[in-house]
Design an enzyme around this catalytic site. Structure first.
Site, mmCIF file in Angstrom:
data_model
loop_
_atom_site.group_PDB
_atom_site.id
_atom_site.type_symbol
_atom_site.label_atom_id
_atom_site.label_comp_id
_atom_site.label_asym_id
_atom_site.label_seq_id
_atom_site.Cartn_x
_atom_site.Cartn_y
_atom_site.Cartn_z
ATOM 1 N N GLY A 254 24.247 96.741 21.468
ATOM 2 C CA GLY A 254 23.657 98.067 21.541
ATOM 3 C C GLY A 254 24.382 98.907 22.570
ATOM 4 O O GLY A 254 23.788 99.417 23.515
ATOM 5 N N GLY B 34 29.012 103.830 25.077
ATOM 6 C CA GLY B 34 30.049 103.030 25.717
ATOM 7 C C GLY B 34 30.128 103.095 27.218
ATOM 8 O O GLY B 34 31.024 102.496 27.819
ATOM 9 N N CYS C 50 6.411 110.819 26.624
ATOM 10 C CA CYS C 50 6.932 109.564 27.164
ATOM 11 C C CYS C 50 6.861 109.556 28.690
ATOM 12 O O CYS C 50 6.499 108.533 29.295
ATOM 13 C CB CYS C 50 8.363 109.331 26.683
ATOM 14 S SG CYS C 50 8.485 108.881 24.938
#
Length: 339
Positions: free
Chosen positions: A118, A122, A302
């Site tokens: 995952g 990068g 959230c």
């Protein structure tokens, strides 16, 4: 999302902060217990994520415009919980500290091979390769993330040290000295936990170390929220620790350390929300107003949930041997001090 709710004083975050802050414990309600039992009953169906569905779920959220993520994330595009050492840390500082914290737990040595499950855009892979002199293989299911990761890695001159593949973790065949997974386990799905940790065990060398960083809940098992599942993270779920540990135990891996990050993600989301709102005009040019209201609600809900409910972040450190990791945690602070 439809623009029919108007808040004259304050904003949607302020409203949600009040609501969730005063929610209290509704677990004793017979109606709520019945509703949660029904949601748990159908959960295996909603969280069944074979490789093809996993890629579709990832595309729903991550294969959006590059500009969207540039306008609210840090420059390295770290899209997971940061690590706030002090209340005054900037988002950039906290995300750099998160990478150093995880790297310290991996106990990296020059020349080692690392698998990043995952790998996103990068940033973690590039950090590990540059900072610890290791080679990193990153796996992602997002075509847009893969393209960006390859371009940024080439620009950083790290092509020889870092490679990325559009590949499901279940299809990786090589073995690695270290495995890291940050913000991906939430998308695995409960029916696949055993497969995930069996894969980590199979891909890890006998003296290897793995670190899995994931959103979780400090309470008992639940079910994915209907709104988040439909609009933001299809196939996503924040597990209870009691759901994760049995699969780790059966895989042959040893839990060598568990750390629970509590309000760190609330602070991360606050920074993202503020940047999102500061760039709202540009975002409206890229996406329609309904999309912007949806994402403001997502970031606000959230953040409030991480402040007021049992949402947390788990960092599991795993190995195959008791002796692989030092006996005390002193090595973590020592490693970060030397980075």
């Amino acid at each position: 999302m439809d623009g029919t709710l108007r808040i004259d004083y304050g904003d949607i975050y302020g409203f949600l902060d009040i609501v969730l802050g005063n929610l209290g414990d509704a677990s004793g309600s017979p109606l709520r217990r019945a509703w949660l039992a029904l949601r748990r009953l159908v959960r295996p169906l909603t969280l069944f994520n074979p490789a093809r569905r996993s890629q579709s779920n990832v595309a729903h959220h991550y294969d959006l415009t590059d500009q969207l993520y540039d306008l609210f994330l840090d420059a390295d595009r770290q899209y997971s919980c940061a690590y706030f050492a002090t209340p005054g840390d900037t988002l950039e500082q906290a995300q750099a500290q998160k990478k150093r914290h995880i790297a310290a737990k991996l106990l990296l040595e020059p020349g080692q091979r690392v698998l990043d499950i995952g790998s996103g855009w990068g940033g973690m892979a590039r950090f590990l390769a540059r900072d610890a002199d290791v080679s990193v293989t990153g796996l992602t299911l997002s075509k847009e993330q893969l393209l960006y990761a390859k371009i940024e890695t080439a620009n950083a001159g790290l092509d020889d040290e870092v490679t990325f593949h559009l590949r499901d973790y279940r299809h990786e065949a090589a073995r690695y000295d270290r495995i890291v997974s940050v913000g991906m386990f939430e998308h695995v799905g409960t029916p696949h936990y055993r497969t995930f940790f069996n894969t980590v065990s199979d891909r890890l060398t006998d003296d290897g170390i793995a670190v899995v960083h994931t959103i979780g809940t400090s309470g008992p098992p639940g079910a994915p929220g209907a709104w988040i599942k439909k609009y933001i993270f299809p196939g996503g779920y924040a597990p209870a620790m009691s759901e994760v540990l049995p699969s780790i135990e059966k895989s042959g891996l040893i839990v060598t350390d568990v750390e629970v990050l509590r309000l760190h993600y609330a602070e991360t989301l606050r920074a993202w929300r503020q940047r999102f709102l500061a760039n709202r005009a540009q975002l409206s040019d890229l996406h329609d107003d309904r999309f912007c209201r949806m994402w403001e609600f997502y970031l606000s809900a959230c953040e409030a949930a991480f402040r007021h409910t049992d949402l947390v972040v788990f960092q599991f450190q795993l190995a195959k041997r008791k002796t692989t990791v030092p006996l005390t945690r002193d090595y973590i602070a020592n490693a970060k001090a030397n980075q």
